[in-house]
Design a protein around this motif. Structure first.
Motif, PDB file in Angstrom:
ATOM      1  N   ALA A  24       1.578 -13.086   7.996  1.00 30.12           N
ATOM      2  CA  ALA A  24       0.228 -13.953   8.377  1.00 30.12           C
ATOM      3  C   ALA A  24       0.381 -15.452   7.791  1.00 30.12           C
ATOM      4  O   ALA A  24      -0.054 -16.393   8.410  1.00 30.12           O
ATOM      5  CB  ALA A  24      -0.912 -13.419   7.940  1.00 30.12           C
ATOM      6  N   ARG A  25       0.861 -15.712   6.669  1.00 40.37           N
ATOM      7  CA  ARG A  25       1.104 -16.819   6.038  1.00 40.37           C
ATOM      8  C   ARG A  25       1.982 -17.807   6.951  1.00 40.37           C
ATOM      9  O   ARG A  25       1.746 -19.171   6.887  1.00 40.37           O
ATOM     10  CB  ARG A  25       1.316 -16.769   4.570  1.00 40.37           C
TER      11      ARG A  25
ATOM     12  N   GLU B 234      -0.476   0.787  11.063  1.00 39.66           N
ATOM     13  CA  GLU B 234       1.010   1.415  10.784  1.00 39.66           C
ATOM     14  C   GLU B 234       0.687   3.035  10.746  1.00 39.66           C
ATOM     15  O   GLU B 234       0.099   3.453   9.694  1.00 39.66           O
ATOM     16  CB  GLU B 234       1.395   0.829   9.308  1.00 39.66           C
TER      17      GLU B 234
ATOM     18  N   THR C  40       3.863   0.496   2.602  1.00 45.85           N
ATOM     19  CA  THR C  40       3.659  -0.711   3.910  1.00 45.85           C
ATOM     20  C   THR C  40       3.483  -1.968   3.092  1.00 45.85           C
ATOM     21  O   THR C  40       2.498  -2.089   2.063  1.00 45.85           O
ATOM     22  CB  THR C  40       2.179  -0.291   4.752  1.00 45.85           C
ATOM     23  N   LEU C  41       4.208  -2.925   3.560  1.00 47.26           N
ATOM     24  CA  LEU C  41       4.399  -4.217   2.966  1.00 47.26           C
ATOM     25  C   LEU C  41       3.089  -4.998   3.387  1.00 47.26           C
ATOM     26  O   LEU C  41       2.472  -4.847   4.630  1.00 47.26           O
ATOM     27  CB  LEU C  41       5.503  -4.912   3.270  1.00 47.26           C
ATOM     28  N   ILE C  42       2.024  -5.093   2.503  1.00 50.11           N
ATOM     29  CA  ILE C  42       0.745  -5.836   2.859  1.00 50.11           C
ATOM     30  C   ILE C  42       0.549  -7.197   2.118  1.00 50.11           C
ATOM     31  O   ILE C  42      -0.751  -7.846   1.642  1.00 50.11           O
ATOM     32  CB  ILE C  42      -0.435  -5.095   2.413  1.00 50.11           C
ATOM     33  N   SER C  43       1.680  -7.961   1.788  1.00 52.85           N
ATOM     34  CA  SER C  43       1.679  -9.205   1.062  1.00 52.85           C
ATOM     35  C   SER C  43       0.523 -10.097   1.650  1.00 52.85           C
ATOM     36  O   SER C  43       0.129 -10.992   0.795  1.00 52.85           O
ATOM     37  CB  SER C  43       2.848  -9.818   0.666  1.00 52.85           C
ATOM     38  N   ASP C  44       0.706 -10.417   2.813  1.00 53.70           N
ATOM     39  CA  ASP C  44       0.229 -11.307   3.580  1.00 53.70           C
ATOM     40  C   ASP C  44      -1.310 -10.795   4.141  1.00 53.70           C
ATOM     41  O   ASP C  44      -1.957 -11.634   4.526  1.00 53.70           O
ATOM     42  CB  ASP C  44       0.874 -11.869   4.709  1.00 53.70           C
ATOM     43  N   ARG C  45      -1.623  -9.655   3.865  1.00 49.97           N
ATOM     44  CA  ARG C  45      -2.997  -9.062   4.601  1.00 49.97           C
ATOM     45  C   ARG C  45      -4.113  -9.530   3.761  1.00 49.97           C
ATOM     46  O   ARG C  45      -5.206  -9.770   4.210  1.00 49.97           O
ATOM     47  CB  ARG C  45      -2.963  -7.637   4.559  1.00 49.97           C
TER      48      ARG C  45
ATOM     49  N   SER D 108       2.783   6.279   9.730  1.00 46.49           N
ATOM     50  CA  SER D 108       3.973   6.447   9.155  1.00 46.49           C
ATOM     51  C   SER D 108       4.149   7.972   8.678  1.00 46.49           C
ATOM     52  O   SER D 108       2.902   8.463   8.082  1.00 46.49           O
ATOM     53  CB  SER D 108       4.114   5.551   8.083  1.00 46.49           C
TER      54      SER D 108
ATOM     55  N   THR E 242      -2.193   2.818   7.935  1.00 41.79           N
ATOM     56  CA  THR E 242      -2.529   1.737   6.956  1.00 41.79           C
ATOM     57  C   THR E 242      -2.864   0.468   8.118  1.00 41.79           C
ATOM     58  O   THR E 242      -2.190   0.361   8.952  1.00 41.79           O
ATOM     59  CB  THR E 242      -1.279   1.434   6.228  1.00 41.79           C
TER      60      THR E 242
ATOM     61  N   SER F  88       4.474   6.921   2.627  1.00 40.68           N
ATOM     62  CA  SER F  88       4.133   5.513   3.591  1.00 40.68           C
ATOM     63  C   SER F  88       4.370   4.594   2.407  1.00 40.68           C
ATOM     64  O   SER F  88       3.297   4.368   1.517  1.00 40.68           O
ATOM     65  CB  SER F  88       3.210   5.530   4.349  1.00 40.68           C
TER      66      SER F  88
ATOM     67  N   TRP G  12       0.424   9.112   7.249  1.00 37.48           N
ATOM     68  CA  TRP G  12      -0.344   8.093   6.645  1.00 37.48           C
ATOM     69  C   TRP G  12      -0.707   7.028   7.300  1.00 37.48           C
ATOM     70  O   TRP G  12       0.126   6.345   8.431  1.00 37.48           O
ATOM     71  CB  TRP G  12       0.045   7.830   5.401  1.00 37.48           C
TER      72      TRP G  12
ATOM     73  N   GLU H 202      -4.122  -7.726   9.599  1.00 37.35           N
ATOM     74  CA  GLU H 202      -4.148  -8.988   8.933  1.00 37.35           C
ATOM     75  C   GLU H 202      -2.728  -9.235   8.112  1.00 37.35           C
ATOM     76  O   GLU H 202      -2.688 -10.323   7.633  1.00 37.35           O
ATOM     77  CB  GLU H 202      -5.291  -9.077   7.806  1.00 37.35           C
ATOM     78  N   GLU H 203      -2.091  -8.300   7.963  1.00 39.10           N
ATOM     79  CA  GLU H 203      -0.500  -8.605   7.889  1.00 39.10           C
ATOM     80  C   GLU H 203       0.047  -9.587   8.697  1.00 39.10           C
ATOM     81  O   GLU H 203       0.968 -10.521   8.170  1.00 39.10           O
ATOM     82  CB  GLU H 203       0.125  -7.471   7.313  1.00 39.10           C
TER      83      GLU H 203
ATOM     84  N   SER I 141       1.001  -1.178   0.205  1.00 39.06           N
ATOM     85  CA  SER I 141       0.069  -0.053  -0.048  1.00 39.06           C
ATOM     86  C   SER I 141       0.743   1.085   0.098  1.00 39.06           C
ATOM     87  O   SER I 141       1.824   1.356   0.867  1.00 39.06           O
ATOM     88  CB  SER I 141      -0.747  -0.209   1.266  1.00 39.06           C
TER      89      SER I 141
END
Lengths: 178, 999, 99
Positions: free
Chosen positions: B823-824, B671, A95-100, B673, B755, A93, B753, B759-760, A25
């Motif tokens: 999460a995985r 988050e 933000t890594l959300i690969s797993d979200r 940021s 975020t 910003s 910002w 769920e991450e 994101s």
């Protein structure tokens, strides 16, 4: 990057879970979007809903200062570093959300009809290449349209069982002919 | 049994017999029949009993407005439906139906005694009869009302059927596929716009199905209809939907449709839904709903065999069924004359046409004469006879307002028409205004609020030619509004049956009107006398009359009764109808199943259930679950033979003595940021953040602007410009929404910002004296020894090979860590930790143990120990307020007079005198248990548990002035006994916090 | 179910994507400590509860996520227009004339 792994559900629309990839994101002032395009190596679209894709990277504008970025997973760190480099002069910003989210790909002539069981928007107005955050049966989703008969639905991980099961029920319903 | 089937009439397939049963008797009908038409073909008119007086009743109509012929249908377990209209239900092989509201049988019903007690059941009888004595309520009145109330039997088994829903966008939606709707569709479809045509019947055509004699464009009506439907059906831009009722018309042209898919099928197809709710958004709407015939109001107008003339015409022409061999027609409108002619032509001996009017078109008189039918003009009907079927009608001439000498005419069916009421229900849903046409005594559509066009009989037009032309006009207007032009569509109509008529209040009589059973609302058994009585007893508005008499409150929602009720009320009040009003039509247009509204939301899909990445492990290991917000969370992990109490005690003990593992993934994570992140945090949370160094974390408290606690959570500073904020499980969405609100609308200048990363991350909490010993060998990239990684630290590292954000925090009072991994990997990490923890007898625990452990330490749960009216001071956590900060959300409110008042409810500890008694959460607290009732309640128990560590019960409570009541004894009155408890502080266990310092 | 025009997306979308957020044009005082108890009470609790044209906030929560303002007629439930947060309330007399 979106090879399909799970077996097709019974029903006219193929439903598959997309294997992991890098998802971000990005939040940045619209005025600074050029710097982000440079860092990502792809010109970010500026109209909400529009998308852009090239060389395994894709970006969709979801809000006035918000973009959804997709890339190959192995490039995750490289992309984060590219953005980190210009953060001091151009605040943003990433933000890594690969797993979200978990992404469900849908393909078939009746894919739009399948979505219409619980997606309240006019799907005819989402053209191939576009993306739209919306709802699917009370779960927030991001809907990507890849072609006339090809969609992806990005669903928050915890909502996935509900959404996926409902899609399967509806797919069987389409197959019933009623 | 005599057959009333007429050869070569009707659209049913005479060569395809269908067997079904009604009240245990087998009958045969034809494919295409409804239950009503098939029973009538078998000579059965008696299909139900009235609600109040249990009078025998037959069908009055042939459509969805039917008030009398309500039946129960069943097809196996769970598939029983009460109150189905026999006039709508199509028959299929093996359909089982039964009548309602009768005992022991339809032909002999004990409840019919109510008919003799007529005078007791007058308007408002519920209000009058059940007044006193008061003591009669519980034992006499209420059981009586409950037994008498309700229509049909409620189903008891789980409905096994599947219900569906769909959203649809279209350019033009046409409701009603009668001549006006079809003409509109032809006009609109030629432009290529998307057209959807819906009709509630099994086949399209509307009134054309009952009027085959008319010719359109040189074709017989049915040939034209077939060609038209074929033409429309082949257009790619047209969708035709039968058995589909538009049940509600909502804002901005949203129309809800209920489509019935399987109720007419003998075999249920796999995976097919029974019904589907369509939510249609149409750019333009055409309403071609037609008109509904009005009954005439006279004594005995409810006997089986008395029905609307148009219904008889439909039964004859559409279903090939003669409703009687010796019908008499009683009318005030020309239309019923044609029913007489059609029946005579089909071989019935029409006893007479009795018309209330003196002057009749010469053409009609001639046609009657040609058929040898006697005509009685200027007549009224004053009574009928016949118990289970009408036998005769008593008619009298009316001259100059005087009712003359009666004459009795034998009949086996009495076909009435009191004129026509345009069907404007959907239009009324839009709050479109209605205009009273004093000439025709009808309401017509007035001012519109939506993009809709009303065509045909729905706006008072009469005759196929006029209605077709009007349909074209509506269809053309709809597409013009969309910017299209269309060619004119013209129709050449022959043998059109035009006509007109008048409407009446109750018909004139030579007998005492007070003794007449002249029904208006057949289903609710409301008579003309009831309406007049209601007016005499002071009801002035039609809304009051409706509620006092229950007129129009039946399942037909007044389709039959509203206008007759209004005419009589307006006469009784000596006011024009518009001044008396018209009750509001509300969705749904016809009775609709709960299934249609529920759609997919049943069983496991009843509500969206969120599951964590570790949920599957908990399920495999026998966890009991509890819902927390939309999540389902592992509640406790019972071993074989353990009660909840035993399991929780074991989990608590294991955690305090060695190590426990807990799935905390549901905690909200945000988050925060950007370069102004710290300023934003300072403004949002009560705590000061400027001096919090990266790598450290702090308990954060969030207030509303009103000063009350909204949320809390541990917040880690990852970088100067990045915070990892955690929220409560239930508060995650609310907190993000609140933060976005301030950021976007109050402080848009801040470069920050937000975020959601809830769920991450999968989040696993490890608590207990062995937590570090377990974790340390698995951690790379950070030294987690006590000195290097003190309490309230955070670091990015890897745990068991997974990239991680590791917090050292504790919600139990024990040495604690929270590991966040993508999460995985949550489930894989959990399994690795379980494996590595075997040497310490690691114990998975659920939310209940988490609650006990935190309560022992006096940590609050937002929403349990707070309720939206609790300030930080009330909760005893004033220390979390950054007093030096100039402002933060809620700060100003903390000095409001109400907030600083001394008698506010404070959060305190409670220790029962008897340590074995665990108080009930929610129990009320008093100071003096011997005071008279009602006692003054000064607070309530918010949290209460058995503490295994302390070997006694503990509780927290909100108590007025609680902070000043330390060591006082308060009382908790419970059913049968009172519990005494002492007020204490809220930290019950390890008040010095020594246990956090384990090396 | 209403259709609502989001001024950021410049698109008209189903109400299901939106969340209501109370009356519009009630700015948080820049220094709340300067307000009397009565003034602060009014800021917190006192709302216009208009019958007719009402300026109110909505959030396109399941879309672009922006807060925006709207003029809505509380009698007919119809939106007269929507506009971005921070923009002044449009002149409703003009709106009335358009109607």
């Amino acid at each position: 990057m979106n090879a399909h792994v799970t077996p097709n559900s019974p029903g006219p629309v193929s439903l598959t879970i997309v294997p992991p990839f890098a998802r971000f994101s990005l939040r940045i002032a619209a005025a600074s979007v050029e710097a982000a395009s440079k860092a990502f190596g792809l010109e970010l679209p500026v109209k909400i809903g529009q998308g852009q894709a090239k060389d395994g990277r894709a970006a969709w504008c979801l809000g006035p200062d918000e973009w959804l970025l997709h890339a190959v997973e192995t490039e995750t760190v490289q992309i984060m570093e590219a953005f980190a480099r210009f953060r001091p002069e151009t605040p943003h910003s990433l933000t890594l959300i690969s797993d979200r989210e978990i992404t469900i790909a849908m393909e078939g002539a009746r894919a739009a009809e399948l979505l219409s069981v619980a997606c309240p928007i006019d799907l005819a107005r989402i053209h191939p290449g576009m993306a739209k955050r919306t709802v699917f049966d009370s779960a927030q989703v991001v809907l990507l349209r890849d072609g006339p008969d090809h969609f992806r639905l990005e669903v928050w991980r915890s909502f996935f069982p509900h959404v996926h099961e409902l899609l399967q029920i509806a797919n069987r319903e389409l197959a019933s002919g009623y | 049994m005599t057959s009333f089937r007429v050869k070569d009439r009707g659209r049913v397939k005479a060569d395809r017999p269908v067997r079904f049963s009604f009240d245990g008797v087998a009958y045969e009908g034809c494919e295409g029949d409804t239950v009503a038409s098939a029973l009538l073909a078998n000579g059965v008119h008696l299909m139900g009993r009235g609600f109040k007086y249990h009078r025998p009743r037959g069908p009055v109509t042939a459509g969805s407005e039917e008030p009398n012929a309500l039946i129960g249908t069943s097809r196996g377990v769970g598939r029983f439906e009460p109150n189905t209209r026999a006039t709508v239900q199509e028959i299929y092989q093996g359909l089982t139906t039964e009548s309602q509201n009768k005992w022991p049988s339809l032909k002999f019903d004990v409840g019919a005694i109510n008919d003799r007690l007529y005078m007791l059941f007058s308007a408002g009888f519920y209000y009058k009869t059940f007044m006193w004595p008061r003591s009669f309520w519980d034992k006499v009145y209420e059981p009586f009302i409950r037994r008498a109330a309700g229509l049909g039997k409620a189903p008891v088994d789980v409905d096994p059927d599947h219900y569906a829903s769909r959203y649809l966008y279209c350019d033009v939606l046409i409701v009603g596929a009668g001549p006006s709707g079809l003409a509109a569709a032809l006009a609109a479809a030629q432009t290529g716009v998307n057209v959807v045509v819906v009709d509630e019947h099994a086949e399209m055509g509307g009134s054309l199905l009952s009027e085959p004699s008319v010719g359109i464009n040189g074709k017989a009506a049915w040939d034209w209809l077939e060609a038209t439907l074929d033409e429309l059906g082949r257009l790619p831009n047209v969708r035709l939907m039968t058995r589909t009722t538009a049940i509600g018309y909502y804002h901005q042209n949203m129309i809800a449709l209920c489509q019935k898919l399987t109720d007419h099928l003998a075999e249920l197809p796999t995976d097919a839904p029974r019904e589907r709710m369509w939510r249609v958004r149409a750019k333009q709407v055409v309403l071609g709903q037609g008109a509904i015939e009005r009954p005439l109001v006279f004594d005995g107008n409810d006997r089986p065999g008395v029905m609307l003339a148009s219904a008889a015409q439909t039964y004859l022409n559409r279903y090939g069924v003669k409703v009687g061999n010796r019908p008499v027609i009683l009318t005030s409108h020309d239309s019923a004359w044609y029913a007489a002619f059609d029946l005579a032509d089909a071989g019935a001996k029409v006893g007479a046409i009795v018309d209330t009017r003196n002057d009749i078109q010469a053409a009609l008189m001639q046609q009657a004469k040609a058929r040898g039918i006697e005509t009685l003009t200027g007549h009224t009907a004053t009574a009928t006879s016949g118990r289970l079927r009408v036998k005769s009608v008593r008619v009298n001439p009316v001259r100059g307002g005087r009712v003359g000498k009666a004459r009795t005419i034998d009949c086996d069916a009495l076909l009435m028409s009191g004129g026509w009421t345009p069907s404007l229900h959907l239009f009324s849903h839009t709050k479109g205004s209605l205009h009273w046409d004093a000439e025709e005594n009808v309401y017509l559509p007035g001012q519109q609020t939506e993009e809709c066009h009303i065509a045909g009989a729905g706006r008072g037009l009469w005759g196929i030619a006029a209605v077709l032309e009007d349909g074209v006009k509506a269809g053309t207007a709809a597409v013009r509004a969309l910017g299209h032009s269309c060619d004119a569509v013209r129709f050449d109509v022959s043998d059109d049956r035009t006509g007109n008529g008048v409407t009446h209040k109750e018909l004139a009589t030579d007998r005492s009107p007070g003794r007449a059973k002249a029904f208006i609302d057949f289903q609710n058994d409301v008579t003309a006398k009831d309406i007049r009585l209601a007016v005499r007893e002071g009801m002035r508005s039609i809304e009051h009359v409706k509620r006092y008499t229950t007129n129009g409150m039946a399942t037909d929602q007044g389709k039959m009764s509203n206008m007759n009720g209004l005419m009589i009320a307006s006469d009784a009040l000596q006011k024009e109808a518009p001044q008396v009003g018209l009750t509001t039509f509300r969705p749904p247009y016809t009775p609709t199943t709960f299934g249609t509204f529920a759609g997919y939301h049943k069983g496991s899909h009843f509500e969206l259930t969120r599951k964590t990445p570790i949920d599957s492990w908990a399920e495999e290991h026998g966890a009991a679950f509890e819902p927390v917000a939309l999540w389902r969370r592992a509640w406790y992990f019972p071993k074989a033979g353990e009660t909840m109490h035993m399991a929780v005690s074991r989990e608590c003990k294991a955690t305090r003595e060695s190590i426990g593992i807990f799935d905390a993934s549901t905690l909200g994570k945000i988050e925060v940021s950007g370069p102004d992140a710290v300023e934003f945090m300072n403004r949002m949370y009560t705590n000061p953040w400027t001096k919090l160094a990266p790598g450290r974390c702090r308990y954060g408290l969030l207030l509303g602007e009103d000063g009350f606690i909204r949320d809390d959570g541990v917040i880690g500073r990852m970088r100067d410009d990045l915070f990892h904020v955690t929220t409560t499980t239930g508060g995650a969405a609310r907190v993000l929404n609140m933060m976005e609100d301030y950021l976007q609308t109050e402080w848009p200048d801040l470069k920050v910002w937000l975020t959601s990363t809830t769920e991450e991350w999968a989040t696993i909490a490890l608590n207990g004296p062995n937590a570090r010993k377990l974790l340390a060998p698995l951690v790379e990239g950070v030294d987690i020894s006590a000195d290097a990684f003190p309490h309230m630290s955070v670091a990015e590292c890897t745990v068991a090979g997974f990239s991680s954000r590791l917090f050292r925090i504790s919600f139990t009072g024990e040495l604690g860590f929270e590991v966040n991994v993508p999460a995985r990997h949550g489930r894989a990490l959990w399994k690795k930790l379980m494996q590595a923890g075997r040497q310490y007898d690691i114990c998975p625990y659920g939310t209940e143990t988490m609650h006990v452990l935190r309560a022992e330490k006096g940590y609050i749960i937002i929403g349990q120990d707070t309720d939206g009216t609790v300030t930080p001071q009330d909760a005893g956590i004033g220390w979390a307020i950054g007093k030096a900060k100039p402002d933060f959300v809620g700060k100003r409110s903390l000095s409001r007079p109400d907030i600083v008042a001394r008698d506010r409810k404070h959060l305190v500890g409670l220790l029962t005198d008897d340590p074995k008694i665990v108080l009930e959460e929610g129990a009320q607290i008093v100071t003096d248990p011997n005071q008279p009732l009602p006692m003054k309640m000064i607070g309530h128990v918010t949290s209460s548990y058995w503490s295994e560590a302390l070997g006694r019960s503990i509780a927290m409570a909100l108590v007025a002035g609680g902070h000043e009541k330390m060591d006082q004894t308060l009382y908790i009155p419970m059913p049968g006994h009172t519990v005494a408890a002492k007020v204490t502080g809220t930290v019950f266990y390890d008040p010095a916090g020594e246990r956090l310092k384990v090396e | 179910m209403l259709l609502i025009h989001c001024p950021y997306c410049d698109d008209t979308l189903p109400e299901l994507e939106f969340a209501y957020a109370g009356e519009a044009h009630i700015a948080r005082p820049s220094d709340p400590s300067e307000l009397s108890d009565e003034e602060w009470r009014d800021f917190l609790f006192i709302r216009s509860n208009a019958r007719g044209v009402h300026a109110e906030r909505w959030r396109h929560i399941h879309g672009c996520a922006r807060y925006f303002n709207a003029l809505r007629d509380t009698v007919s439930d119809k939106f007269l227009r929507t506009y971005k947060a921070g923009e002044p309330r449009p002149d409703t007399s003009v709106q009335e004339a358009v109607k």
